[in-house]
Design a protein around this motif. Structure first.
Motif, PDB file in Angstrom:
ATOM      1  N   UNK A 151     -38.187   2.252 -18.189  1.00 25.67           N
ATOM      2  CA  UNK A 151     -39.828   1.533 -17.652  1.00 25.67           C
ATOM      3  C   UNK A 151     -39.650   2.972 -17.227  1.00 25.67           C
ATOM      4  N   UNK A 152     -38.895   4.073 -16.076  1.00 26.12           N
ATOM      5  CA  UNK A 152     -39.189   5.338 -16.054  1.00 26.12           C
ATOM      6  C   UNK A 152     -40.023   6.466 -17.397  1.00 26.12           C
ATOM      7  N   UNK A 153     -39.184   6.177 -17.530  1.00 28.79           N
ATOM      8  CA  UNK A 153     -39.830   7.505 -19.660  1.00 28.79           C
ATOM      9  C   UNK A 153     -40.959   6.490 -20.362  1.00 28.79           C
ATOM     10  N   UNK A 154     -40.774   5.037 -20.613  1.00 29.04           N
ATOM     11  CA  UNK A 154     -42.013   4.796 -21.147  1.00 29.04           C
ATOM     12  C   UNK A 154     -43.005   4.484 -20.004  1.00 29.04           C
ATOM     13  N   UNK A 155     -43.160   5.001 -18.799  1.00 31.62           N
ATOM     14  CA  UNK A 155     -44.814   5.466 -18.103  1.00 31.62           C
ATOM     15  C   UNK A 155     -45.136   6.741 -18.007  1.00 31.62           C
ATOM     16  N   UNK A 156     -43.822   7.499 -18.643  1.00 29.23           N
ATOM     17  CA  UNK A 156     -45.075   8.919 -18.432  1.00 29.23           C
ATOM     18  C   UNK A 156     -45.276   9.038 -20.277  1.00 29.23           C
ATOM     19  N   UNK A 157     -45.475   7.518 -21.169  1.00 30.57           N
ATOM     20  CA  UNK A 157     -45.670   8.243 -22.395  1.00 30.57           C
ATOM     21  C   UNK A 157     -47.074   6.657 -22.634  1.00 30.57           C
ATOM     22  N   UNK A 158     -46.772   6.052 -21.847  1.00 36.32           N
ATOM     23  CA  UNK A 158     -47.748   5.414 -21.699  1.00 36.32           C
ATOM     24  C   UNK A 158     -48.514   4.333 -19.883  1.00 36.32           C
ATOM     25  N   UNK A 159     -49.257   4.251 -19.523  1.00 28.11           N
ATOM     26  CA  UNK A 159     -49.885   3.926 -18.451  1.00 28.11           C
ATOM     27  C   UNK A 159     -49.932   2.369 -18.045  1.00 28.11           C
ATOM     28  N   UNK A 160     -50.028   2.217 -19.073  1.00 29.38           N
ATOM     29  CA  UNK A 160     -50.003   0.181 -19.254  1.00 29.38           C
ATOM     30  C   UNK A 160     -49.379  -0.170 -19.123  1.00 29.38           C
ATOM     31  N   UNK A 161     -49.170  -0.318 -17.496  1.00 25.84           N
ATOM     32  CA  UNK A 161     -47.854  -1.250 -17.536  1.00 25.84           C
ATOM     33  C   UNK A 161     -47.197  -2.823 -18.120  1.00 25.84           C
ATOM     34  N   UNK A 162     -48.613  -2.846 -18.544  1.00 29.50           N
ATOM     35  CA  UNK A 162     -47.812  -4.151 -19.162  1.00 29.50           C
ATOM     36  C   UNK A 162     -47.358  -4.264 -20.767  1.00 29.50           C
ATOM     37  N   UNK A 163     -48.367  -3.361 -21.071  1.00 35.27           N
ATOM     38  CA  UNK A 163     -47.730  -2.782 -22.876  1.00 35.27           C
ATOM     39  C   UNK A 163     -46.072  -1.992 -22.411  1.00 35.27           C
ATOM     40  N   UNK A 164     -45.966  -1.796 -21.297  1.00 32.54           N
ATOM     41  CA  UNK A 164     -44.614  -0.768 -21.850  1.00 32.54           C
ATOM     42  C   UNK A 164     -43.828  -1.881 -21.457  1.00 32.54           C
ATOM     43  N   UNK A 165     -44.110  -3.084 -20.358  1.00 34.79           N
ATOM     44  CA  UNK A 165     -43.057  -4.243 -19.841  1.00 34.79           C
ATOM     45  C   UNK A 165     -42.875  -5.241 -21.243  1.00 34.79           C
TER      46      UNK A 165
ATOM     47  N   UNK B  64     -53.945  13.087 -33.035  1.00 31.45           N
ATOM     48  CA  UNK B  64     -52.921  13.626 -31.812  1.00 31.45           C
ATOM     49  C   UNK B  64     -51.885  12.533 -31.569  1.00 31.45           C
ATOM     50  N   UNK B  65     -51.695  11.448 -32.176  1.00 39.38           N
ATOM     51  CA  UNK B  65     -50.738  10.467 -32.333  1.00 39.38           C
ATOM     52  C   UNK B  65     -49.462  11.635 -33.099  1.00 39.38           C
ATOM     53  N   UNK B  66     -50.270  11.790 -33.927  1.00 42.80           N
ATOM     54  CA  UNK B  66     -48.869  12.996 -35.477  1.00 42.80           C
ATOM     55  C   UNK B  66     -48.727  14.110 -33.629  1.00 42.80           C
ATOM     56  N   UNK B  67     -49.186  14.850 -32.954  1.00 48.19           N
ATOM     57  CA  UNK B  67     -48.804  15.615 -32.614  1.00 48.19           C
ATOM     58  C   UNK B  67     -47.876  14.907 -31.190  1.00 48.19           C
ATOM     59  N   UNK B  68     -48.039  14.337 -31.219  1.00 44.15           N
ATOM     60  CA  UNK B  68     -47.058  13.507 -30.074  1.00 44.15           C
ATOM     61  C   UNK B  68     -47.893  12.947 -28.559  1.00 44.15           C
ATOM     62  N   UNK B  69     -46.949  11.489 -28.394  1.00 45.03           N
ATOM     63  CA  UNK B  69     -47.801  10.634 -27.417  1.00 45.03           C
ATOM     64  C   UNK B  69     -48.440  11.159 -25.806  1.00 45.03           C
ATOM     65  N   UNK B  70     -48.830  11.321 -25.577  1.00 42.60           N
ATOM     66  CA  UNK B  70     -48.882  11.587 -24.339  1.00 42.60           C
ATOM     67  C   UNK B  70     -48.195  11.703 -23.288  1.00 42.60           C
ATOM     68  N   UNK B  71     -48.004  13.125 -22.730  1.00 42.43           N
ATOM     69  CA  UNK B  71     -46.466  12.915 -22.205  1.00 42.43           C
ATOM     70  C   UNK B  71     -46.709  13.370 -20.702  1.00 42.43           C
TER      71      UNK B  71
ATOM     72  N   UNK C 154     -39.697  17.440 -24.213  1.00 44.34           N
ATOM     73  CA  UNK C 154     -38.245  17.857 -23.940  1.00 44.34           C
ATOM     74  C   UNK C 154     -37.669  18.273 -22.497  1.00 44.34           C
ATOM     75  N   UNK C 155     -38.614  19.116 -22.008  1.00 51.63           N
ATOM     76  CA  UNK C 155     -38.164  19.536 -19.743  1.00 51.63           C
ATOM     77  C   UNK C 155     -37.789  17.238 -19.597  1.00 51.63           C
ATOM     78  N   UNK C 156     -38.566  17.000 -20.080  1.00 53.73           N
ATOM     79  CA  UNK C 156     -38.148  15.998 -18.778  1.00 53.73           C
ATOM     80  C   UNK C 156     -36.603  15.261 -19.518  1.00 53.73           C
ATOM     81  N   UNK C 157     -36.383  15.429 -20.916  1.00 51.84           N
ATOM     82  CA  UNK C 157     -35.156  14.171 -21.205  1.00 51.84           C
ATOM     83  C   UNK C 157     -33.980  15.179 -20.935  1.00 51.84           C
ATOM     84  N   UNK C 158     -33.977  16.773 -20.754  1.00 49.19           N
ATOM     85  CA  UNK C 158     -32.618  17.414 -20.636  1.00 49.19           C
ATOM     86  C   UNK C 158     -33.019  17.832 -18.849  1.00 49.19           C
TER      87      UNK C 158
END
Length: 192
Positions: free
Chosen positions: A34-48, A97-104, A139-143
């Protein structure tokens, strides 16, 4: 429930059909996902929905892969699910934009220091990190915040080991440049 069981032991039990092990994986990783996904997607319903779909598909799958890191496997699988959702639902003009990475986005609370006097430095760090390209933020977030090893990061981000090391190094270098004199403090706060 035995809390001292390693993730791999639980994964192995789950692969053998142990429903309790499956439930334990869900309980252990739902907050992290949930925490990781919220950095990518701000729509709680889609994330869950994506997290639940991930676990449903995992349970229904007859062949679950051999893995070295349960955490890296789940983070990568969720990232892929969210990417797949956005790819399906985003106009083709935004595909680049998606190819360059999902917004984080990294929120300020990840940098909170124990002492209140460091709050201004933390805001500066957050602002600087959020000015980095998406993959560098990720990568900063993951590391730093998840403590993943380069092998795990390379799996989550779908890059090879050396690219992960180089990307992290470049991210820290860019962060120092963005922060100027505060860059040295960043290294101290990030335990370098």
């Amino acid at each position: 429930m035995n809390e001292t069981r390693s993730d791999i032991e639980i994964w192995t039990s789950f692969k053998q059909g142990d429903r309790t092990a499956f439930d334990e994986l869900f309980r252990r990783y739902y907050p992290t996902l949930t925490l990781y996904g919220s950095r990518i997607c701000d729509d709680r319903e889609i994330l869950e929905d994506s997290i639940h779909d991930l676990f449903i598909e995992l349970w229904q799958s007859k062949s679950n892969p051999e893995i070295q890191s349960v955490k890296a496997y789940f983070l990568k699988a969720l990232k892929y699910k969210l990417y797949k959702h956005f790819r399906k639902n985003v106009p083709s003009s935004d595909a680049r934009e998606l190819e360059e990475g999902i917004g984080f986005v990294i929120s300020h609370d990840h940098f909170m220091a124990e002492q209140e006097s460091q709050a201004a430095i933390n805001r500066s760090i957050t602002e600087a990190v959020n000015r980095l390209p998406n993959r560098q933020k990720e990568i900063i977030y993951l590391k730093i915040y998840h403590g993943l090893k380069y092998e795990e990061i390379s799996e989550v981000m779908n890059i090879n080991y050396q690219v992960a090391r180089n990307l992290f190094s470049q991210s820290i270098k860019n962060l120092r440049e963005l922060m100027g004199k505060l860059g040295i403090l960043v290294l101290a706060m990030l335990h370098f």
